[in-house]
Design an enzyme around this catalytic site. Sequence first.
Site, mmCIF file in Angstrom:
data_model
loop_
_atom_site.group_PDB
_atom_site.id
_atom_site.type_symbol
_atom_site.label_atom_id
_atom_site.label_comp_id
_atom_site.label_asym_id
_atom_site.label_seq_id
_atom_site.Cartn_x
_atom_site.Cartn_y
_atom_site.Cartn_z
ATOM 1 N N GLU A 1 -65.995 12.540 37.764
ATOM 2 C CA GLU A 1 -67.278 12.426 37.063
ATOM 3 C C GLU A 1 -67.120 11.552 35.828
ATOM 4 O OE1 GLU A 1 -69.175 16.560 36.733
ATOM 5 O OE2 GLU A 1 -67.149 16.996 37.417
ATOM 6 N N LYS B 1 -67.227 10.680 32.044
ATOM 7 C CA LYS B 1 -67.061 11.489 30.824
ATOM 8 C C LYS B 1 -68.055 10.972 29.777
ATOM 9 C CE LYS B 1 -63.545 13.279 27.658
ATOM 10 N NZ LYS B 1 -64.207 12.915 26.411
ATOM 11 N N ASP C 1 -70.063 10.405 26.468
ATOM 12 C CA ASP C 1 -69.645 10.410 25.063
ATOM 13 C C ASP C 1 -70.767 11.014 24.222
ATOM 14 O OD1 ASP C 1 -68.001 10.026 22.950
ATOM 15 O OD2 ASP C 1 -68.298 7.869 22.789
ATOM 16 N N TYR D 1 -72.730 19.717 33.532
ATOM 17 C CA TYR D 1 -71.567 19.399 34.376
ATOM 18 C C TYR D 1 -70.822 20.602 34.945
ATOM 19 C CZ TYR D 1 -69.199 19.994 29.835
ATOM 20 O OH TYR D 1 -68.758 20.471 28.625
ATOM 21 N N LYS E 1 -58.746 8.711 29.787
ATOM 22 C CA LYS E 1 -59.368 7.998 28.674
ATOM 23 C C LYS E 1 -59.244 6.490 28.903
ATOM 24 C CE LYS E 1 -60.834 9.986 25.745
ATOM 25 N NZ LYS E 1 -60.901 10.914 24.644
ATOM 26 N N CYS F 1 -40.951 13.153 -4.719
ATOM 27 C CA CYS F 1 -42.324 13.484 -4.308
ATOM 28 C C CYS F 1 -43.336 12.741 -5.172
ATOM 29 C CB CYS F 1 -42.542 14.994 -4.430
ATOM 30 S SG CYS F 1 -44.253 15.502 -4.085
ATOM 31 N N CYS G 1 -45.217 15.738 -7.351
ATOM 32 C CA CYS G 1 -44.570 16.625 -8.339
ATOM 33 C C CYS G 1 -43.220 16.101 -8.823
ATOM 34 C CB CYS G 1 -44.406 18.028 -7.764
ATOM 35 S SG CYS G 1 -43.169 18.126 -6.442
ATOM 36 N N CYS H 1 -40.974 17.433 0.763
ATOM 37 C CA CYS H 1 -40.858 18.012 -0.571
ATOM 38 C C CYS H 1 -40.704 19.514 -0.380
ATOM 39 C CB CYS H 1 -42.103 17.706 -1.401
ATOM 40 S SG CYS H 1 -42.156 18.607 -2.970
ATOM 41 N N CYS I 1 -45.313 22.684 -5.592
ATOM 42 C CA CYS I 1 -45.885 21.325 -5.541
ATOM 43 C C CYS I 1 -47.410 21.428 -5.436
ATOM 44 C CB CYS I 1 -45.336 20.567 -4.336
ATOM 45 S SG CYS I 1 -46.114 18.970 -4.065
#
Length: 668
Positions: free
Chosen positions: A113, A115, A117, A222, A310, A404, A407, A422, A427
Site C-alpha cells: 500500500e 504510505k 504522508d 488502512y 522509505k 565540557c 561546566c 562529561c 553539570c
Amino acid sequence: MENEVVQKRVQELHELLNRYNYEYHVLDKPTVPDVEYDQLLHELIKLEEEYPELKTEDSPTQRVGGHVLEAFQKVEHRTPMLSLGNAFNEQDLRDFDRKAREAVGDSISYVCELKIDGLAVSLRYEQGMFVLGSTRGDGTIGEDITINLKTIRSIPLRLRDAIDIEVRGEAYMPRKSFEKLNAVRLQNEEEPFANPRNAAAGSLRQLDPKIAASRNLDIFVYSIADTGRTGVVSHSEGLDMLDQLGFKTNPERRKCTTIEEVLEYVTSWVEKRPHLPYDIDGIVIKVDSLDQQEELGFTAKSPRWAIAYKFPAEEVVTKLIDIELSVGRTGVITPTAILEPVQVAGTTVQRASLHNEDLIREKDIKIGDPVIIKKAGDIIPEVVNVLVEKRTGEEIDFHMPTHCPECESELVRLDGEVALRCINPKCPAQIREGLIHFVSRNAMNIDGLGEKVISQLFKEKLIEDVADLYKLTKEQLINLERMGEKSADNLISAIETSKQNSLERLLFGLGIRHVGAKAAKTLAQHFETMENLQKTNREELTSINEIGEKMADAIVTYFELPEVQELLVELQEYSVNMEYKGPKAVAVEDSDSYFAGKTIVLTGKLEQLTRNEAKSEIEALGGKVTGSVSKSTDLLIAGEAAGSKLSKAQELGIEIWDEERMVQELRK
C-alpha cells in the site's frame, strides 16, 4: 402533521447529502454540481435551526464545525498504535521476506500500500455511529480530535452496518488544498506551511473546528484495529470490508505473492510518486494472512509482519558554516553542524547532527566545507559527505574540546564508547536536559512544560532538580515570558495531576542509564513499589526477563547515590506516587489458575472476548500468550475459522479448548 412532514424532509436530506458526499469524496465520481449540494445543505441547516430536536450527531451539518474547544482530552487506545520498522533498500526488503518465510513457511502473500504522508488517526464506531476520533500520540495515549475529524467529508458519520468497530487511517491534506491554503496565508501575510503533512497535523489540532473544516482535509483508512470479532481472515479481506462499510481506502493497493512482485511495485511508485494528488513517503508491506501475522508477532515497538519502505532521501548541497556542541542528559557531548539554510524534503534545514568525533574524522569534515545533506527517513537531517573538490583552502579543521563546554569539567571517553562524556553530576546542561526528559510525554507527561519553559525556569533558578517542579507556584510562573494567568493555572494543574502517575513513568523520567520505557514498566510491575526496587540487588535484577547485567549494574549504582536517595524522599514529601498502578504480574507459584505457568496460543475468531482482552486476562492469571504453535505450547484456544495453527496443534498433540471452555476457566 407539520412535524412529520419536516422530519421526513430532514431524513430525505440526510440520505441525499450522504450519498452525494460519498460519491464526491470517496468514489471521486460526483453526480450533482456543487451548487446543488450546497443548496440542500443550506436547507438542512435552516430546518435544524427551526427544529433543533431533529439535529442528530450523524447529520451532514456536523461537518461544518461546531463549538470551540478549550483543550483536547486524552484518549487511551484499546489497541496500541505501533509504528512500523523501516526498510531503505532492496536488501532490507529481501531480509524482511526471508525472516517472514523462515517463521511461517513459503506459503505467504503480501499486501502493498502507498504510505500516505499525513497524520495517523484512530476512528471508533459504536452501533455504526462515529463516536470517537483520536491522534496516534505516543501509540498508547492520543488526543480526542473527534470534532475536527467530523469535518473530513470522506469519514462516514454512520456506517452501512450497525457494528462496533475501531479503524485506523491517515488524515492528509491533498496538494491542491495545500496550495490554496498557502496562497491565502501569503495573501494575509502569514507564515506558509512547510509541507502538506505539517498543514494536516496543524489543522486537526485546531481548537476551533471551523478552521479544520475550511482546509479540505481527506483520509485513507488502512486497517481494522482489532479484527477478532469481524470474521475476516486476511488484511486484504479487511480492506474490502472497510470499502463495504463506506470507508475510503486507497485503491492503489496490490496483493503480491513473491518478493519480486513487491520490489516491482515499489520501483513503479518511486517513478509515479510525483503524479499523485497527495504526498506519499514510501510503501507499506504487510503479511496478508492474519493467522501468519499473529504467528510472527511483535517486537517492543513494531509488528514483525509489516515494514515501511522509505523512498530514497532527497540530497542537496549547502555550506557547513560552524560546528556547535551540546551536552545531553547523560553527559554525552554531541557536535551539530550549523548550515546555510536550505530546503530539503519540504522543510528548511539549518542544523544536522554529526554524532561524534569519529564521524567527523571519518568524513573529513571541516568548518566552511561544501557538504551534501539529506533527511534520514525523510525526517532527521544528516551530512552525507563533503565535496572535497569544491574546497577553497579557507576551510578550518575542527577539534573536539578537552573540557565540557557548559561546566568546564574534564571530558572522558569510557571504555567501549566513541562519545566524549562529561561525568560531572552537577553539570547544568545535564540537569536541564534531565528535567526536559522528566516532563516528556513518555515520562511524567506534564502538559505545557516543554523545553522552552524548563529552560526559562532553570535560567531563573526556580528549579534545580525534578523535585523543585512540585514547589512551583502560580505567582512564579506568571512572571515567565509568554505565560499568562490561564496558562499558569493549567500548568500547576498538570504538575499536580502528574503526582498520580504509575511508578513506571516516574522510573523512566528519572533517567536511569540504560532504562527505557519498556524496562521501566517491567521493573515497576515486578517490584510494585519504589522502596522494593531500592532494596534490590544485581542478582535479583538479572533474574528478571529482559534485565541484563549492564542495566542491573546501572540501577544498583543509581539507587546507591546519596543525592538520589535524598531526591526520592523529597518527591515522597510532595506526594508523588511511588507505586505501580497497572495490572499485577502474577507469580506462577501464587496462582491457582489452570493458566499459571502455561504457554498458550489464541487463534480463530472469538465471540465473547477480543483476543487482546483474552490475552490480558490469561496473563493476569500467570499464563504466557504467544503467537505461534510449537512443542513448548501447552494449550491452544481455537475460535471460529481456526486455521493452520489448529492443524499444527493437532499434529503435535497439544491440548485444544474452544472459547466457551476458556471463558469458564477465566471466570472461576
